[in-house]
Scaffold this active site. Structure first.
Site, mmCIF file in Angstrom:
data_model
loop_
_atom_site.group_PDB
_atom_site.id
_atom_site.type_symbol
_atom_site.label_atom_id
_atom_site.label_comp_id
_atom_site.label_asym_id
_atom_site.label_seq_id
_atom_site.Cartn_x
_atom_site.Cartn_y
_atom_site.Cartn_z
ATOM 1 C CG HIS A 132 68.042 -103.528 10.604
ATOM 2 N ND1 HIS A 132 67.964 -102.136 10.672
ATOM 3 C CD2 HIS A 132 67.444 -104.116 11.354
ATOM 4 C CE1 HIS A 132 67.322 -101.833 11.700
ATOM 5 N NE2 HIS A 132 66.762 -103.017 12.358
ATOM 6 C CG ASP A 187 63.830 -110.281 14.450
ATOM 7 O OD1 ASP A 187 63.811 -109.241 13.834
ATOM 8 O OD2 ASP A 187 63.042 -110.451 15.432
HETATM 9 C C1 SDX Z 1 63.204 -105.794 12.622
HETATM 10 O O1 SDX Z 1 63.527 -100.996 11.590
HETATM 11 C C2 SDX Z 1 63.942 -101.502 12.555
HETATM 12 O O2 SDX Z 1 64.605 -101.076 13.501
HETATM 13 C C3 SDX Z 1 63.280 -103.043 12.985
HETATM 14 C C4 SDX Z 1 63.930 -103.884 13.991
HETATM 15 C C5 SDX Z 1 63.425 -103.304 15.494
HETATM 16 O O3 SDX Z 1 63.967 -103.565 16.344
HETATM 17 O O4 SDX Z 1 62.265 -102.570 15.302
HETATM 18 O O5 SDX Z 1 65.291 -103.845 13.998
HETATM 19 C C6 SDX Z 1 63.265 -105.340 13.755
HETATM 20 O O6 SDX Z 1 62.310 -105.626 12.148
HETATM 21 C C7 SDX Z 1 64.353 -106.476 11.903
HETATM 22 C C8 SDX Z 1 64.222 -106.999 10.557
HETATM 23 C C9 SDX Z 1 63.377 -108.360 10.726
HETATM 24 N N1 SDX Z 1 63.167 -108.803 9.153
HETATM 25 C C10 SDX Z 1 63.627 -109.753 8.524
HETATM 26 O O7 SDX Z 1 64.670 -110.279 9.092
HETATM 27 C C11 SDX Z 1 62.724 -110.043 7.118
HETATM 28 C C12 SDX Z 1 64.042 -110.132 6.224
HETATM 29 N N2 SDX Z 1 64.845 -108.896 5.824
HETATM 30 C C13 SDX Z 1 63.889 -108.143 4.771
HETATM 31 O O8 SDX Z 1 62.495 -108.152 4.820
HETATM 32 C C14 SDX Z 1 64.650 -106.751 4.794
HETATM 33 O O9 SDX Z 1 66.106 -106.972 4.862
HETATM 34 C C15 SDX Z 1 64.150 -105.690 5.774
HETATM 35 C C16 SDX Z 1 62.786 -105.444 5.468
HETATM 36 C C17 SDX Z 1 64.545 -105.911 7.156
HETATM 37 C C18 SDX Z 1 65.084 -104.452 5.159
HETATM 38 O O10 SDX Z 1 64.527 -104.071 3.986
HETATM 39 P P1 SDX Z 1 65.031 -102.450 3.226
HETATM 40 O O11 SDX Z 1 65.861 -101.925 4.041
HETATM 41 O O12 SDX Z 1 63.627 -101.933 2.742
HETATM 42 O O13 SDX Z 1 65.924 -103.281 2.103
HETATM 43 P P2 SDX Z 1 65.523 -103.623 0.672
HETATM 44 O O14 SDX Z 1 64.202 -104.420 0.821
HETATM 45 O O15 SDX Z 1 65.411 -102.398 -0.335
HETATM 46 O O16 SDX Z 1 66.556 -104.794 0.175
HETATM 47 C C19 SDX Z 1 67.767 -104.173 -0.513
HETATM 48 C C20 SDX Z 1 68.142 -105.420 -1.259
HETATM 49 C C21 SDX Z 1 67.080 -105.691 -2.272
HETATM 50 O O17 SDX Z 1 67.674 -106.531 -3.521
HETATM 51 P P3 SDX Z 1 67.915 -105.230 -4.771
HETATM 52 O O18 SDX Z 1 66.667 -105.011 -5.182
HETATM 53 O O19 SDX Z 1 69.009 -104.277 -4.259
HETATM 54 O O20 SDX Z 1 68.710 -106.408 -5.625
HETATM 55 O O21 SDX Z 1 68.568 -106.392 -0.587
HETATM 56 C C22 SDX Z 1 67.628 -107.430 -0.759
HETATM 57 C C23 SDX Z 1 66.390 -106.856 -1.564
HETATM 58 O O22 SDX Z 1 65.963 -107.745 -2.402
HETATM 59 N N3 SDX Z 1 67.364 -108.234 0.610
HETATM 60 C C24 SDX Z 1 67.296 -109.296 0.758
HETATM 61 C C25 SDX Z 1 66.944 -109.382 2.182
HETATM 62 N N4 SDX Z 1 66.971 -108.377 2.517
HETATM 63 C C26 SDX Z 1 67.023 -107.484 1.919
HETATM 64 N N5 SDX Z 1 67.329 -110.484 -0.046
HETATM 65 C C27 SDX Z 1 67.377 -111.548 0.483
HETATM 66 N N6 SDX Z 1 66.816 -111.897 1.906
HETATM 67 C C28 SDX Z 1 66.853 -110.867 2.715
HETATM 68 N N7 SDX Z 1 66.467 -111.120 4.021
#
Ligand code: SDX
Length: 433
Positions: free
Chosen positions: A311, A368
């Site tokens: 998140h 989720d």
């Molecule tokens: C919702 O914003 C809100 O409030 C949203 C929400 C709401 O109520 O409105 O809470 C609802 O959207 C919840 C999130 C649902 N999405 C998912 O479950 C999809 C999977 N999650 C990812 O797509 C991700 O975690 C996000 C989009 C939720 C957050 O992404 P960020 O904050 O931009 O973090 P990032 O992509 O920069 O990741 C940081 C690191 C990265 O690795 P490095 O580059 O540092 O090596 O963590 C890794 C990412 O690759 N990473 C993951 C991951 N999420 C982040 N790796 C594997 N699986 C994941 N799910």
């Protein structure tokens, strides 16, 4: 917005030695902000923050999140207490008006919403234009966007009464429109809303009742549905809420703005994650395959992410996920369901939370992760999960839109950029290219 007496932020341009003082502003809770509104005028520089990881886009009093402590408050009340003691329309009143309603206010608010649940009969024609196998989120984008063609009398955003009517219409009609999208996809007749049912009961009735027999609403299912709606009602300045605010800042009518929010929520990185979680669990299939998928999630060359984990704000745990997990166990126990996908989800959660990659990046289950399993237990098809999220989040979108419109000095949102394209060059005639 309160200016901080304690601090200013001094920015010094190393090349010119020019120093500029920027006021720091304190909110009632959470991080203070550096007011950069005069930065460009005084330095010719923009700030740069794609993804808005360090940017406050507005002032708001609706929802407070503390990502490190796993705190979520709506107008100061914790999500845990609201999920335990409130119902969805009570939370809607809190978000829209700023206070929990007393008995008289609650009766009036519930009635006002209930009496807006029917849609214009001609709206039905819109559904007939879609293929039966259209994704219901595509239908929601189209039908909600069309509402402004039916409700012209509540599109003047500068008229407080019209803003309130549009708010009631959107909150009230979303379950009806959503249920119609589902009924259309399965070839069953639409159900009209019933004024004797609660918001959650009405949604279940419109979704699952058929003319051939009475539909018995399970109190357990209705309570679980109401709790899921509460957990998804609002969440500060997430992607879809920011989309609604930016759309509304141009003066666009609220129906068009909410349609834009629905489109943004559909993304699998956002509201589409609940549907993606279930599809992922089905793809994993068995506990023995979990490590293979964890490996894929860590592979930078593989676009696969572990859906339902991570998140932007919560770096400890998502308080909604804990409530959802509890509700998940209660619903499955009450309905005497034994869903192997829940066992798989629990095993995945355990393994992921012990894995260094996830621990290091503080990737915990978000709202989720469990909602898909609960929704499946409640009988919703996977394609309707994000639609339900949109139904619930409409309260938050509308409340945030209303707060923005009523903000004194509200301006159109117009971000700038760091330009990295070609510099000025002369035109080249076709015969010389
Ligand atoms: C919702 O914003 C809100 O409030 C949203 C929400 C709401 O109520 O409105 O809470 C609802 O959207 C919840 C999130 C649902 N999405 C998912 O479950 C999809 C999977 N999650 C990812 O797509 C991700 O975690 C996000 C989009 C939720 C957050 O992404 P960020 O904050 O931009 O973090 P990032 O992509 O920069 O990741 C940081 C690191 C990265 O690795 P490095 O580059 O540092 O090596 O963590 C890794 C990412 O690759 N990473 C993951 C991951 N999420 C982040 N790796 C594997 N699986 C994941 N799910």
């Amino acid at each position: 917005m309160t200016k901080s007496n304690a601090a200013t932020f001094t920015l010094t341009n190393d090349a010119t030695g020019q120093a500029i003082k920027l006021p720091v502003m304190d909110g009632s809770m959470g991080p203070s902000v550096i007011d950069v509104r005069k930065l460009y005028a005084e330095t010719g520089h923009f700030t740069f923050d794609p993804g808005f990881t360090s940017t406050g886009s507005c002032e708001s009093g609706l929802t407070f999140i503390d990502g490190d402590e796993g705190i979520l408050l709506h107008r100061g009340y914790s999500i845990e207490e609201l999920a335990e003691h409130s119902d969805f329309l009570e939370v809607a009143h809190l978000l829209l008006y700023g206070e929990l309603p007393n008995k008289e206010q609650k009766t009036k608010f519930d009635r006002d919403v209930t009496y807006h649940t029917m849609v214009h009969e001609q709206l039905i024609n819109f559904y007939r234009g879609f293929r039966r196998d259209a994704h219901p989120m595509a239908v929601m984008c189209g039908v909600v966007g069309a509402l402004s063609a039916f409700y012209h009398d509540s599109t003047d955003i500068h008229d407080e009464r019209q803003r309130m009517i549009a708010s009631f219409r959107l909150v009230a009609k979303m379950p009806t429109i959503a249920a119609m999208a589902y009924k259309y996809s399965v070839g069953q007749p639409f159900n009209y809303p019933r004024n004797d049912l609660s918001y959650a009961e009405n949604f279940l009735h419109m979704m699952f009742a058929v003319p051939a027999e009475p539909y018995k609403i399970s109190p357990t299912v209705a309570r679980a549905m109401d709790r899921i709606l509460i957990l998804h009602a609002d969440h500060e300045q997430n992607a879809s809420t920011s989309t609604v605010r930016l759309s509304g800042s141009s003066g666009a009518n609220p129906f068009a703005c909410i349609a834009a929010g629905i489109a943004s929520l559909w993304g699998p990185a956002h509201g589409g994650a609940n549907e993606a979680v279930l599809n992922m669990l089905r793809e994993i299939g068995h506990k023995d395959n979990i490590n293979e998928f964890i490996k894929k999630a860590k592979d930078k060359d593989d676009p696969f992410r572990l859906m339902g984990f991570g998140h932007r704000v919560y770096k400890n745990y998502d308080p909604r996920a804990k409530v959802m997990q509890k509700s998940c166990h209660e619903v499955l126990a009450e309905l005497d369901l034994d869903d192997p996908l829940l066992d798989l989800a629990m095993a995945l959660e355990k393994i992921a939370l012990e894995d260094e990659y996830f621990v290091e990046r503080k990737l915990f289950p978000n709202v989720d992760f469990y909602s898909g399993i609960v929704l499946k237990a409640l009988g919703l098809p996977t394609s309707m999960f994000t639609v339900l999220f949109a139904v619930a989040r409409t309260v938050g979108w509308v409340a945030q839109w209303k707060e923005m419109i009523e903000e004194p000095g509200q301006k159109i949102g117009r971000p700038r950029q760091l330009y990295t394209g070609p510099q000025t060059r002369p035109f080249v005639p076709l015969d010389k290219r």
